[in-house]
Structures are given as structure tokens and as C-alpha cells.
Design an enzyme around this catalytic site. Sequence first.
Site, PDB file in Angstrom:
ATOM      1  N   GLU A  64       0.812  -1.217   0.000  1.00 52.59           N
ATOM      2  CA  GLU A  64       0.000   0.000   0.000  1.00 52.59           C
ATOM      3  C   GLU A  64       0.848   1.271   0.000  1.00 52.59           C
ATOM      4  O   GLU A  64       0.554   2.229  -0.722  1.00 52.59           O
ATOM      5  CB  GLU A  64      -0.905  -0.018   1.237  1.00 52.59           C
ATOM      6  CG  GLU A  64      -2.036   0.971   1.186  1.00 52.59           C
ATOM      7  CD  GLU A  64      -3.037   0.708   2.303  1.00 52.59           C
ATOM      8  OE1 GLU A  64      -3.543  -0.428   2.398  1.00 52.59           O
ATOM      9  OE2 GLU A  64      -3.303   1.631   3.081  1.00 52.59           O
ATOM     10  N   ASP A  65       1.896   1.315   0.799  1.00 46.40           N
ATOM     11  CA  ASP A  65       2.655   2.564   0.977  1.00 46.40           C
ATOM     12  C   ASP A  65       3.959   2.604   0.189  1.00 46.40           C
ATOM     13  O   ASP A  65       4.453   3.696  -0.109  1.00 46.40           O
ATOM     14  CB  ASP A  65       2.962   2.788   2.461  1.00 46.40           C
ATOM     15  CG  ASP A  65       1.706   3.063   3.267  1.00 46.40           C
ATOM     16  OD1 ASP A  65       0.681   3.413   2.650  1.00 46.40           O
ATOM     17  OD2 ASP A  65       1.740   2.918   4.500  1.00 46.40           O
TER      18      ASP A  65
END
Length: 182
Positions: A64-65
Amino acid sequence: MKEWLLVLKAADAAARWHVHHRRKGPAEEPYINHLLEVAMLVAEATGGSDTNLVIAALLHDAIEDSEVPRELISRTFGEDVASIVAEVTDDKSLPKADRKRKQIEGAAGKSTRAKLLKLADKTSNLRAIGVSPPADWSVKRRIEYVEWARKVAAGLRGVSPKLEQQFDEAAHAAERSFTPAL
Ligand code: ZN
């Protein structure tokens, strides 16, 4: 590979993949502190019995990051780990409001391991808000975050009384941080 070696390898990978990330609070803690806290919480909640869940916790924000490919996680740590990480990863192509709504709606349908991991993640985030809230977050935004986290957690219950209690304590502490003592 020995299990504990693989856990260390995941911690090392997480530190590298998030090397430029900091937590949002004024303390600007290195992001690895968050990942280690979440890993500790799931390790304790499962009595140290699920190594792959601990590894997934260390890597839970990697896709996600940091845009780490799922395939790289699968190749390095196995498909079981990759599938848990994928299950707790938001679809970033969706607008933020949709992602937040989907977390509430999807919580109850997650696997037991994903529920444990998500509950640990929310607990860590609430603790951070209680101790060191992001400087640019208004009180309203902090209140809304706690309310949202409680709604997500409602669908995650039934997997670990201990972790649920830790979540509740973190939510109370976050609320106390912006509620005047009377
Ligand atoms: Zn996280």
C-alpha cells in the site's frame, strides 16, 4: 529457512522498504516502529504460534505505501504471507472516502488472521494518536478517526479478547487526549 531467520529477514526488508517513511505525529518516529508494534501485537495475541502472520504484520504496509509488488513478497516470504498482506491492503485506485467505507463494510468478511492484523494496526494507530497526534490534524479529524476505527473494529471482533481489550484501551486513550478533564 529457520522461522526466526525469516522473521528477521522480514524486519530487515520492512526497514529498507519504509526507510524514508515517518509516522505522522510530531515525534516523526521511524515507520519501522509502527511495523514492529503491529508485529508484536499479533505475536502476543497468537502466543507466538503463527510466524507467517508476524511476517505479514511486518510487511502489512509494503504494497500500500511502498508499492512493493505482491509477487516479490510471495517469492521472498511465500504465498501464504503474500496473501495475508494482500488481504489487508486497500485498493489505492479508489478515492479515500470509498476506501474508508470499504474497510468498515469488509471487516467482518476477512479471514481470522487478517482480522487480527487489522485490529493490531488500528490499535497501533490509535496509540499514536493518543500520544503524538499529527500536528496538522484538527480535533474534529481526530474524533472522526477514532469513530471510524471503532466502526472497522466492530467487524473484527471475536478473534482475540486480549487484542480487543488493547484496542479498546487505545481508543479510550486517544479520546482522553482530546477530551478536557472535568
Ligand atoms: Zn499500518
